[in-house]
Write a protein that holds these residues in place. Structure first.
Motif, PDB file in Angstrom:
ATOM      1  N   ALA A 159      -2.785  -4.726  -2.852  1.00 52.81           N
ATOM      2  CA  ALA A 159      -2.794  -3.481  -2.087  1.00 52.81           C
ATOM      3  C   ALA A 159      -3.463  -2.346  -2.855  1.00 52.81           C
ATOM      4  N   ASP A 160      -4.181  -2.677  -3.926  1.00 48.05           N
ATOM      5  CA  ASP A 160      -4.899  -1.701  -4.751  1.00 48.05           C
ATOM      6  C   ASP A 160      -3.976  -0.708  -5.449  1.00 48.05           C
ATOM      7  N   VAL A 161      -2.749  -1.139  -5.724  1.00 49.98           N
ATOM      8  CA  VAL A 161      -1.844  -0.328  -6.538  1.00 49.98           C
ATOM      9  C   VAL A 161      -2.164  -0.598  -8.006  1.00 49.98           C
ATOM     10  N   PRO A 162      -2.427   0.431  -8.800  1.00 50.64           N
ATOM     11  CA  PRO A 162      -2.696   0.206 -10.231  1.00 50.64           C
ATOM     12  C   PRO A 162      -1.479  -0.422 -10.919  1.00 50.64           C
ATOM     13  N   VAL A 163      -1.712  -1.520 -11.644  1.00 51.85           N
ATOM     14  CA  VAL A 163      -0.631  -2.256 -12.289  1.00 51.85           C
ATOM     15  C   VAL A 163      -0.989  -2.527 -13.737  1.00 51.85           C
TER      16      VAL A 163
ATOM     17  N   SER B  91       0.833  -1.193   0.000  1.00 52.89           N
ATOM     18  CA  SER B  91       0.000   0.000   0.000  1.00 52.89           C
ATOM     19  C   SER B  91       0.871   1.247   0.000  1.00 52.89           C
ATOM     20  N   GLY B  92       0.439   2.243  -0.754  1.00 53.63           N
ATOM     21  CA  GLY B  92       1.170   3.498  -0.828  1.00 53.63           C
ATOM     22  C   GLY B  92       2.251   3.538  -1.880  1.00 53.63           C
ATOM     23  N   LEU B  93       2.496   2.418  -2.566  1.00 52.70           N
ATOM     24  CA  LEU B  93       3.473   2.431  -3.643  1.00 52.70           C
ATOM     25  C   LEU B  93       2.854   3.042  -4.904  1.00 52.70           C
ATOM     26  N   PRO B  94       3.686   3.562  -5.804  1.00 46.17           N
ATOM     27  CA  PRO B  94       3.140   4.227  -6.997  1.00 46.17           C
ATOM     28  C   PRO B  94       2.584   3.238  -8.001  1.00 46.17           C
ATOM     29  N   ALA B  95       1.724   3.733  -8.869  1.00 50.77           N
ATOM     30  CA  ALA B  95       1.239   2.934  -9.999  1.00 50.77           C
ATOM     31  C   ALA B  95       2.429   2.378 -10.758  1.00 50.77           C
ATOM     32  N   THR B  96       2.235   1.201 -11.342  1.00 50.46           N
ATOM     33  CA  THR B  96       3.383   0.426 -11.834  1.00 50.46           C
ATOM     34  C   THR B  96       3.123  -0.185 -13.203  1.00 50.46           C
TER      35      THR B  96
END
Length: 295
Positions: free
Chosen positions: A251-255, A222-227
């Motif tokens: 973690a709901d990070v856009p990938v 969580s809190g990491l940037p889109a990837t």
């Protein structure tokens, strides 16, 4: 597993371009190439003293920026191998690009290389030519490892802010060095043996391995940037890249994943004119464009 028919060199390439025995030669060769290629270029230095190769944007005023980190399995290389990618980002997107040098294992194990690229990110975030709200980090192979580790470190330390990470066939999981189900006859360019040698050197001083040393150890993304994360199915790193993408999604990070059937490690550099390499690189460049022009 079969190689992609659009990558005909796969059958002719060695199982590993570098071995532990050839590593001193490869380091020396890359130093010579790096010296020749950096002549006449703008070179800065980060707080740890390592060079930062600068590829300025054409337009004036604050621009989006990319910190692009070279590969080499954390044990060799320099930004000379990334000139084509850095120039393409500038030419097509008009973003400011910086590509740092960093120290290598085993002489300088974790966290030396991470400290060097973190210092380069700090330098980049302070430049008047760039917009500090539109910084992406990325890299190839060992450079992808350092980009992923840097994103975790920046999150945990409260900055600099990173809008996007672009991980090209990244080296993410130290546990891969202990896998016994990988057939070296079906791999190219980077072998299980060389992978184990590189990880052993990089992690030599660690009793406990944190996520900033092996990003696959990350529990909470969580809190990491889109990837953007891309890898071929014939790459040693395929499984760990897919697993890391899932960790980010959880973690709901856009990938955005780009999984290339039958592509080996280094395919885009080894066969840049193939349609599969061109399609892949276009996806990567377009991902950077979307990420930094819509922030």
């Amino acid at each position: 597993m079969t190689f992609n028919p659009d990558l005909p060199k796969a059958h002719k390439l060695p199982k590993s371009l570098v071995t532990p025995a050839r590593l001193p030669f490869m380091r020396a060769l890359m130093r010579v190439i790096g010296f020749a290629q950096r002549q006449g270029r703008r070179i800065e230095r980060g707080a740890t003293g390592q060079r930062i190769w600068v590829f300025p944007a054409r337009a004036h005023g604050p621009r989006p920026a990319v910190l692009w980190i070279h590969g080499g399995g954390l044990v060799f290389g320099n930004p000379a191998s990334e000139i084509a990618t850095c120039k393409r980002i500038v030419d097509e997107l008009d973003f400011f690009v910086a590509s740092p040098e960093y120290r290598f294992a085993p002489k300088d194990p974790y966290p030396a290389a991470l400290d060097d690229v973190a210092a380069a990110l700090d330098w980049l975030a302070e430049q008047p030519e760039i917009d500090p709200t539109r910084i992406a980090i990325g890299g190839d192979s060992g450079g992808g490892h350092l980009a992923a580790a840097l994103a975790i470190r920046a999150r945990d330390r409260g900055g600099p802010d990173i809008a996007f990470q672009c991980l090209h066939e990244p080296m993410l999981d130290e546990a891969t060095r202990r896998r016994d189900d990988l057939d070296p006859d079906l791999l190219r360019v980077w072998s299980p043996r060389m992978n184990a040698h590189a990880w052993d050197g990089y992690l030599a001083d660690l009793d406990t391995i944190p996520a900033t040393a092996s990003p696959a150890r990350l529990d909470d993304a969580s809190g990491l940037p889109a990837t953007f994360i891309g890898v071929g199915t014939a790459d040693l790193f395929h499984d760990e890249c897919r697993a890391y993408a899932e960790t980010l999604r959880t973690a709901d990070v856009p990938v955005e994943e780009a999984v290339v059937p039958g592509a080996y490690h280094g395919f885009a550099a080894m066969e840049p004119d193939s349609s599969v390499s061109q399609d892949y690189m276009r996806r990567m460049i377009d991902a950077l464009r979307r990420a930094l022009t819509t922030v």
